[in-house]
Scaffold this motif. Sequence first.
Motif, mmCIF file in Angstrom:
data_model
loop_
_atom_site.group_PDB
_atom_site.id
_atom_site.type_symbol
_atom_site.label_atom_id
_atom_site.label_comp_id
_atom_site.label_asym_id
_atom_site.label_seq_id
_atom_site.Cartn_x
_atom_site.Cartn_y
_atom_site.Cartn_z
ATOM 1 N N ARG A 108 47.951 94.726 43.400
ATOM 2 C CA ARG A 108 48.747 95.268 42.927
ATOM 3 C C ARG A 108 49.655 94.612 42.115
ATOM 4 N NH1 ARG A 108 54.078 97.599 43.021
ATOM 5 N NH2 ARG A 108 54.171 100.005 42.517
ATOM 6 N N GLN A 109 49.481 94.294 40.817
ATOM 7 C CA GLN A 109 50.075 93.147 40.013
ATOM 8 C C GLN A 109 51.575 93.653 39.586
ATOM 9 O OE1 GLN A 109 45.495 92.236 38.333
ATOM 10 N NE2 GLN A 109 47.079 93.153 36.864
ATOM 11 N N VAL A 110 52.392 92.553 39.886
ATOM 12 C CA VAL A 110 53.793 92.844 39.383
ATOM 13 C C VAL A 110 54.327 91.652 38.716
ATOM 14 C CG1 VAL A 110 53.954 93.996 41.523
ATOM 15 C CG2 VAL A 110 54.233 91.585 41.825
ATOM 16 N N HIS A 111 53.584 90.957 38.066
ATOM 17 C CA HIS A 111 54.131 89.887 37.108
ATOM 18 C C HIS A 111 54.865 88.573 37.843
ATOM 19 C CE1 HIS A 111 52.778 91.888 33.463
ATOM 20 N NE2 HIS A 111 53.418 93.060 33.636
ATOM 21 N N GLY A 112 54.304 88.544 39.011
ATOM 22 C CA GLY A 112 54.892 87.306 39.804
ATOM 23 C C GLY A 112 54.075 86.223 40.069
ATOM 24 N N VAL A 113 54.165 85.389 41.202
ATOM 25 C CA VAL A 113 53.637 84.305 41.386
ATOM 26 C C VAL A 113 52.870 84.091 42.756
ATOM 27 C CG1 VAL A 113 55.059 82.953 39.658
ATOM 28 C CG2 VAL A 113 55.634 82.976 42.116
ATOM 29 N N ARG A 114 52.611 85.346 43.226
ATOM 30 C CA ARG A 114 52.033 85.357 44.563
ATOM 31 C C ARG A 114 50.456 85.147 44.401
ATOM 32 N NH1 ARG A 114 52.002 89.892 49.199
ATOM 33 N NH2 ARG A 114 51.347 88.766 50.904
ATOM 34 N N CYS A 115 49.867 84.336 45.234
ATOM 35 C CA CYS A 115 48.375 84.255 45.433
ATOM 36 C C CYS A 115 48.113 84.487 46.826
ATOM 37 C CB CYS A 115 48.013 82.904 44.732
ATOM 38 S SG CYS A 115 46.364 82.598 45.301
ATOM 39 N N ILE A 116 46.968 85.449 46.922
ATOM 40 C CA ILE A 116 46.630 85.852 48.179
ATOM 41 C C ILE A 116 44.934 85.345 48.343
ATOM 42 C CG2 ILE A 116 46.350 87.552 49.800
ATOM 43 C CD1 ILE A 116 48.337 89.235 48.588
ATOM 44 N N ARG A 117 45.016 84.676 49.661
ATOM 45 C CA ARG A 117 43.351 84.235 50.058
ATOM 46 C C ARG A 117 42.844 85.613 50.544
ATOM 47 N NH1 ARG A 117 42.155 78.958 53.429
ATOM 48 N NH2 ARG A 117 39.915 79.191 53.760
ATOM 49 N N GLY A 164 38.538 82.243 41.927
ATOM 50 C CA GLY A 164 39.824 82.606 42.031
ATOM 51 C C GLY A 164 40.073 83.636 40.787
ATOM 52 N N ALA A 165 40.813 84.543 40.773
ATOM 53 C CA ALA A 165 41.316 85.402 39.739
ATOM 54 C C ALA A 165 42.641 85.579 39.490
ATOM 55 C CB ALA A 165 40.606 86.868 39.568
ATOM 56 N N ALA A 166 43.301 85.523 38.375
ATOM 57 C CA ALA A 166 44.843 85.586 38.163
ATOM 58 C C ALA A 166 45.052 86.352 36.801
ATOM 59 C CB ALA A 166 45.379 84.179 37.852
ATOM 60 N N HIS A 167 46.241 87.159 37.067
ATOM 61 C CA HIS A 167 46.619 87.927 35.980
ATOM 62 C C HIS A 167 47.724 87.182 35.448
ATOM 63 C CE1 HIS A 167 49.805 90.962 35.102
ATOM 64 N NE2 HIS A 167 49.037 91.500 34.376
ATOM 65 N N ALA A 168 47.809 86.800 34.126
ATOM 66 C CA ALA A 168 48.983 85.832 33.576
ATOM 67 C C ALA A 168 49.234 86.519 32.505
ATOM 68 C CB ALA A 168 48.049 84.682 33.154
ATOM 69 N N GLY A 169 50.455 87.581 32.726
ATOM 70 C CA GLY A 169 51.105 87.856 31.480
ATOM 71 C C GLY A 169 52.238 86.890 31.182
ATOM 72 N N TRP A 170 53.057 86.941 29.976
ATOM 73 C CA TRP A 170 54.095 85.841 29.699
ATOM 74 C C TRP A 170 54.728 85.510 30.829
ATOM 75 C CZ3 TRP A 170 59.075 85.672 29.683
ATOM 76 C CH2 TRP A 170 59.933 87.008 29.740
ATOM 77 N N ARG A 171 55.398 86.381 31.672
ATOM 78 C CA ARG A 171 56.341 86.087 32.479
ATOM 79 C C ARG A 171 55.595 85.415 33.956
ATOM 80 N NH1 ARG A 171 61.155 87.750 32.868
ATOM 81 N NH2 ARG A 171 60.706 89.521 31.421
ATOM 82 N N GLY A 172 54.439 85.777 33.908
ATOM 83 C CA GLY A 172 53.832 85.052 35.248
ATOM 84 C C GLY A 172 53.387 83.646 34.773
ATOM 85 N N ALA A 173 52.848 83.428 33.807
ATOM 86 C CA ALA A 173 52.424 82.308 33.077
ATOM 87 C C ALA A 173 53.567 81.322 33.176
ATOM 88 C CB ALA A 173 51.880 82.503 31.761
ATOM 89 N N LEU A 174 54.732 81.754 32.595
ATOM 90 C CA LEU A 174 55.854 80.861 32.548
ATOM 91 C C LEU A 174 56.434 80.384 34.145
ATOM 92 C CD1 LEU A 174 58.304 79.707 31.007
ATOM 93 C CD2 LEU A 174 59.337 81.873 30.887
ATOM 94 N N SER A 175 56.387 81.434 34.906
ATOM 95 C CA SER A 175 56.825 81.345 36.041
ATOM 96 C C SER A 175 55.884 80.337 37.101
ATOM 97 C CB SER A 175 57.139 82.563 36.972
ATOM 98 O OG SER A 175 58.012 83.337 36.266
ATOM 99 N N GLY A 176 54.546 80.440 36.959
ATOM 100 C CA GLY A 176 53.862 79.335 37.515
ATOM 101 C C GLY A 176 52.545 80.083 38.328
ATOM 102 N N ILE A 177 52.107 81.245 37.979
ATOM 103 C CA ILE A 177 51.093 81.861 38.395
ATOM 104 C C ILE A 177 49.759 81.261 38.440
ATOM 105 C CG2 ILE A 177 50.425 83.307 36.556
ATOM 106 C CD1 ILE A 177 50.051 84.322 40.159
ATOM 107 N N LEU A 178 49.537 80.249 37.346
ATOM 108 C CA LEU A 178 48.346 79.460 37.015
ATOM 109 C C LEU A 178 48.401 78.396 38.210
ATOM 110 C CD1 LEU A 178 48.329 79.706 33.378
ATOM 111 C CD2 LEU A 178 46.903 81.145 35.044
ATOM 112 N N GLU A 179 49.407 77.662 38.275
ATOM 113 C CA GLU A 179 49.697 76.634 39.232
ATOM 114 C C GLU A 179 49.436 77.261 40.564
ATOM 115 O OE1 GLU A 179 51.742 75.555 35.409
ATOM 116 O OE2 GLU A 179 51.780 77.199 36.635
ATOM 117 N N ALA A 180 49.961 78.510 40.662
ATOM 118 C CA ALA A 180 49.707 78.989 42.062
ATOM 119 C C ALA A 180 48.437 79.357 42.524
ATOM 120 C CB ALA A 180 50.233 80.269 42.117
ATOM 121 N N VAL A 181 47.453 79.955 41.426
ATOM 122 C CA VAL A 181 46.081 80.225 41.989
ATOM 123 C C VAL A 181 45.327 78.866 42.118
ATOM 124 C CG1 VAL A 181 45.266 80.329 39.466
ATOM 125 C CG2 VAL A 181 43.867 81.631 41.351
ATOM 126 N N MET A 182 45.665 77.856 41.200
ATOM 127 C CA MET A 182 45.091 76.524 41.355
ATOM 128 C C MET A 182 45.383 76.126 42.995
ATOM 129 S SD MET A 182 43.463 75.182 38.803
ATOM 130 C CE MET A 182 43.817 73.362 38.744
#
Length: 276
Positions: A88-97, A143-161
Amino acid sequence: MTIAGPKYGEIGSGEGGAGATWLTARSLAGLKNIRHGFFGRQGGYSQGVFAGLNVGTRNDDLPSAVEANRALVAGHMGFPPASLTTARQVHGVRCIRVETPWPASAAPDADALVTDRPGVLLGTLTADCAPVLLVDPAAGIVGAAHAGWRGALSGILEAVMLGMVEAGALAARIVAAIGPCVGQVSYEVAPEFEAEFLAHDGASARFFATAFAGARPHFDLAGYCAWRLERAGAAWVEVIGRDTCAEPAMFFSHRRASKTEDPRHGLQISVIGRLE
């Protein structure tokens, strides 16, 4: 290293009356036991403003159509329907295994998923945000990530890595592909939007462009995501380079729908998984 994908991607086609069409990244295609696809809206069972392959569960589409669309996607990738796992995507930075797939109705809040388990098909839903699919081919971790501008700015891509590394991957082996998202030509933003990025990192200026003096800036979301992935240590980043807002027959788009009398819209899905 970042490479641009082919202008129209590498297109694979589903079969049958409800067959879907998806794009594949050159960097991910051909990897042993890895299946992936950036699906658009073509095919599927939804009708009206959701017509096509809508997989969003948080809109007014018929649940039965969404369920059938999700099953269609999984089937085209060679997975059973129950293996398809989304958040359930919320434009945050949480990554789940992910260790065991869950149904869409039980999806937790997160914007990135990682798994080292075969038989799990990870999915990310978008309608202008950037879908990012990643793999460490040697470790078999995806891995799979949802990166809107807010998530990308906040660090979702670093989180999935980081999530992949914690599961056993090496950053220096991770290959990432950024799928269809709103293109820079379609992504006009306010000056305050640009200022927020520059306040975070002045080097972000390269991802904003104006057509003429005094014009509003346009943001390169895919380029920004690629830059963040490279800085996080990814070995290879590919950008498919398709504009969801500019291709109504191929993609759902929040930005495009918001300019119409009926702002409702569907969501497309991008998926990656390792076969048994």
